[in-house]
Design a protein around this motif. Structure first.
Motif, short mmCIF file in Angstrom:
data_model
loop_
_atom_site.label_atom_id
_atom_site.label_comp_id
_atom_site.label_asym_id
_atom_site.label_seq_id
_atom_site.Cartn_x
_atom_site.Cartn_y
_atom_site.Cartn_z
N VAL A 145 0.85 -1.19 0.00
CA VAL A 145 0.00 0.00 0.00
C VAL A 145 0.89 1.24 0.00
O VAL A 145 1.79 1.36 0.84
CB VAL A 145 -0.92 0.04 1.24
N LEU A 146 0.65 2.14 -0.95
CA LEU A 146 1.32 3.44 -0.99
C LEU A 146 0.34 4.46 -0.43
O LEU A 146 -0.72 4.71 -1.01
CB LEU A 146 1.71 3.79 -2.42
N LEU A 147 0.67 5.05 0.72
CA LEU A 147 -0.28 5.87 1.47
C LEU A 147 0.17 7.32 1.57
O LEU A 147 1.26 7.61 2.10
CB LEU A 147 -0.43 5.29 2.89
N ASP A 148 -0.66 8.21 1.05
CA ASP A 148 -0.43 9.65 1.26
C ASP A 148 -0.84 10.01 2.69
O ASP A 148 -1.86 9.53 3.19
CB ASP A 148 -1.26 10.45 0.24
N ALA A 158 2.47 -4.69 3.00
CA ALA A 158 3.52 -3.74 3.37
C ALA A 158 3.01 -2.33 3.08
O ALA A 158 2.35 -2.08 2.08
CB ALA A 158 4.78 -4.03 2.57
N VAL A 159 3.33 -1.39 3.97
CA VAL A 159 2.84 -0.02 3.84
C VAL A 159 4.02 0.92 3.64
O VAL A 159 4.96 0.94 4.43
CB VAL A 159 2.03 0.40 5.07
N ILE A 160 3.97 1.70 2.56
CA ILE A 160 4.97 2.74 2.28
C ILE A 160 4.25 4.08 2.30
O ILE A 160 3.23 4.26 1.63
CB ILE A 160 5.64 2.53 0.91
N VAL A 161 4.76 5.01 3.09
CA VAL A 161 4.14 6.32 3.26
C VAL A 161 4.73 7.31 2.26
O VAL A 161 5.94 7.32 2.02
CB VAL A 161 4.34 6.81 4.71
N LEU A 162 3.87 8.13 1.68
CA LEU A 162 4.28 9.21 0.78
C LEU A 162 4.17 10.53 1.52
O LEU A 162 3.09 10.89 2.00
CB LEU A 162 3.39 9.22 -0.47
N THR A 163 5.30 11.26 1.64
CA THR A 163 5.32 12.52 2.38
C THR A 163 5.70 13.67 1.47
O THR A 163 6.20 13.47 0.35
CB THR A 163 6.34 12.45 3.54
N ALA A 200 5.29 3.99 13.69
CA ALA A 200 3.92 3.51 13.82
C ALA A 200 3.70 2.16 13.16
O ALA A 200 2.65 1.53 13.38
CB ALA A 200 2.95 4.54 13.24
N GLY A 201 4.65 1.69 12.33
CA GLY A 201 4.51 0.37 11.74
C GLY A 201 4.67 0.31 10.23
O GLY A 201 4.65 -0.77 9.66
N ALA A 202 4.84 1.47 9.56
CA ALA A 202 5.07 1.47 8.12
C ALA A 202 6.43 0.87 7.82
O ALA A 202 7.36 0.94 8.64
CB ALA A 202 4.97 2.88 7.56
N GLN A 203 6.59 0.25 6.63
CA GLN A 203 7.87 -0.35 6.27
C GLN A 203 8.86 0.66 5.69
O GLN A 203 10.06 0.46 5.78
CB GLN A 203 7.65 -1.47 5.25
N ASP A 204 8.37 1.74 5.10
CA ASP A 204 9.27 2.73 4.50
C ASP A 204 8.49 4.01 4.22
O ASP A 204 7.26 4.03 4.35
CB ASP A 204 9.86 2.18 3.19
N TYR A 205 9.23 5.09 3.85
CA TYR A 205 8.56 6.31 3.41
C TYR A 205 9.34 6.91 2.26
O TYR A 205 10.56 6.74 2.15
CB TYR A 205 8.40 7.32 4.55
N LEU A 206 8.62 7.56 1.36
CA LEU A 206 9.21 8.22 0.19
C LEU A 206 8.76 9.68 0.16
O LEU A 206 7.62 9.99 0.53
CB LEU A 206 8.77 7.52 -1.10
N VAL A 207 9.65 10.55 -0.28
CA VAL A 207 9.35 11.97 -0.37
C VAL A 207 8.88 12.29 -1.79
O VAL A 207 9.61 12.04 -2.76
CB VAL A 207 10.57 12.83 0.00
N LYS A 208 7.68 12.82 -1.89
CA LYS A 208 7.15 13.19 -3.21
C LYS A 208 8.08 14.20 -3.89
O LYS A 208 8.63 15.09 -3.24
CB LYS A 208 5.77 13.81 -3.06
N GLY A 209 8.24 14.04 -5.17
CA GLY A 209 9.10 14.95 -5.92
C GLY A 209 10.53 14.49 -5.98
O GLY A 209 11.32 15.03 -6.76
N LYS A 210 10.92 13.52 -5.15
CA LYS A 210 12.29 13.00 -5.15
C LYS A 210 12.33 11.51 -5.46
O LYS A 210 13.31 10.84 -5.16
CB LYS A 210 12.96 13.26 -3.82
N VAL A 211 11.27 11.00 -6.04
CA VAL A 211 11.16 9.57 -6.29
C VAL A 211 11.44 9.30 -7.77
O VAL A 211 10.81 9.89 -8.65
CB VAL A 211 9.77 9.04 -5.91
N GLU A 212 12.39 8.40 -8.01
CA GLU A 212 12.69 7.92 -9.35
C GLU A 212 12.23 6.46 -9.45
O GLU A 212 12.02 5.79 -8.42
CB GLU A 212 14.20 8.01 -9.63
#
Length: 403
Positions: free
Chosen positions: A60-63, A86-91, A105-117
């Protein structure tokens, strides 16, 4: 891409994002990766929960900013609905701290919007899936350890240390669950010596397998010991045990069979009650035989019937009694579907004679298990009582002569 269940099915990805532009960007990034995937897009947390309830997702990709939830609270709510996903947070660019909090809180990873390739997204999804698999494996391991500890506690309750003080009567027991790594069944046994010098023994079998049967077996075993030490005997004791059985059983179809034995060393006799159970086997001078004992009804089959007649038998000065549950005689014989039965068991007992009680039981059980070859999987419990030095009573006389 390999899914969580180890198959080569497409990775099911759920995108929870209310901004159409950001959602389109994520979709295009995924298309530029090597991930074989199926993408589902939801705009609210409520919609995501409904989607997850209908069909699980692998990732799950979660905003973090949704119309109906935001921040760490959104992560917690989604994790509750995501199951094994698996939960990946979009910040946002300025939300690095929010990403760290999401990990806590339990997410597996996070990605920063605008810096994702594409390469970064691919690695993030793959690593998140692997971390989730590791978490699940660790959780299963911990659950297995807890079950093993629970089984050990149940086993201690089903198979307690005998309370024998004089040493004139020796108890030896063995227990084998029907299936390896299965929960214990309801077989139980116990031996106590009371202040009057009498030795009391019980062996029983609660119908069924698993924690309910084991818990009821423990309850009945503890009740038997307490009631016996409190002076209750015979039919009155069985009546109280039946009351306990009915009060504690998880379903009305559960019943319990048991054998009660009281050895009176002063008279060289044993008083026996059978409640739907097998009669004990008496061994003396290298020969074994089944005792002829009047049978009574199993506990819980006909509450209130109270039909448990007593049979008193004279014991030889030295010998042993074998009490057992039906797993010992209901196994198959060689390659046939025929059951072992009592007669074949008696022959095995005589053929496996050994001066050591424990070695004798081990040889009997090994032979029974070899013949069964794993085809019958009932629990198996045996209790052997050995004695020596009992008085030799004079024969009883009747008008017809010596009996």
């Amino acid at each position: 891409m390999t899914a969580l269940d180890g198959t080569s099915a497409p990775c099911r990805i759920l995108l929870v994002e209310d901004d159409a532009g950001d959602a389109l960007l994520v979709e295009e990034l995924l298309l530029d990766t090597d991930i074989d995937h199926v993408l589902v897009h939801c705009r609210t947390l409520g919609e995501a929960r409904e989607t997850l309830a209908a069909r699980r997702s692998d990732c799950v990709l979660l905003d973090l900013h949704l119309p109906d939830a935001s921040g760490v609270g959104a992560v917690a709510e989604l994790l509750d609905a995501a199951g094994d996903a698996a939960v990946i947070v979009l910040t946002g660019l300025a939300e690095s701290q929010a990403g760290v909090e999401a990990l806590a809180a339990g997410a597996q990873d996070y990605l920063v919007k605008g810096k994702v390739e594409p390469d970064l997204l691919q690695r993030a999804v793959r690593y998140a899936l692997h971390r989730k698999q590791a978490e699940r494996a660790n959780a299963n391991l911990q659950a297995g350890k807890l079950r093993a500890e629970e089984n050990a506690r149940l086993e201690r309750g089903l198979l307690p240390a005998p309370m024998l003080s004089s040493g004139d009567v020796v108890a030896t027991s063995r227990y084998f669950p029907g299936r390896q790594q299965a929960l214990l069944g309801g077989d139980f046994l116990d031996v106590v010596e009371t202040a009057d010098g009498q030795v009391h023994a019980v062996i029983g079998d609660v119908s069924g397998h698993g924690p309910d049967a084991a818990a009821l077996g423990v309850c009945l075993r503890i009740a038997w010991r307490s009631l016996t030490l409190g002076g209750h005997r015979g039919g009155a004791l069985l009546e109280l045990l039946e009351q306990m059985h009915i009060a504690e059983r998880s379903s009305t179809d559960l019943f319990t069979t048991c054998t009660l034995v009281t050895v009176d060393r002063s008279t060289g006799t044993a008083s026996l009650h059978l409640a739907g159970h097998h009669a004990p086997l008496l061994t003396s001078h290298g020969h074994s035989r089944e005792l002829g004992i009047e049978h009574g009804v199993a506990l819980g089959i006909a509450p209130g019937l109270h039909k448990w007649p007593v049979t008193t038998v004279r014991l030889p000065p030295s010998g042993s009694l074998l009490l057992y549950t039906d797993g010992l005689v209901e196994g198959h014989v060689d390659a046939s579907a025929e059951r072992l039965g009592v007669d074949r068991l008696l022959a095995i007992m005589d053929a496996c004679a050994d001066s050591d009680a424990g070695a004798h039981l081990d040889r009997i059980l090994e032979e029974v298990q070899v013949r069964n070859a794993g085809r019958h999987t009932d629990d198996l419990a045996v209790l052997r009582l050995d004695w020596a030095g009992l008085p030799v009573m004079p024969p009883q006389r009747t008008r017809a002569g010596v009996r």
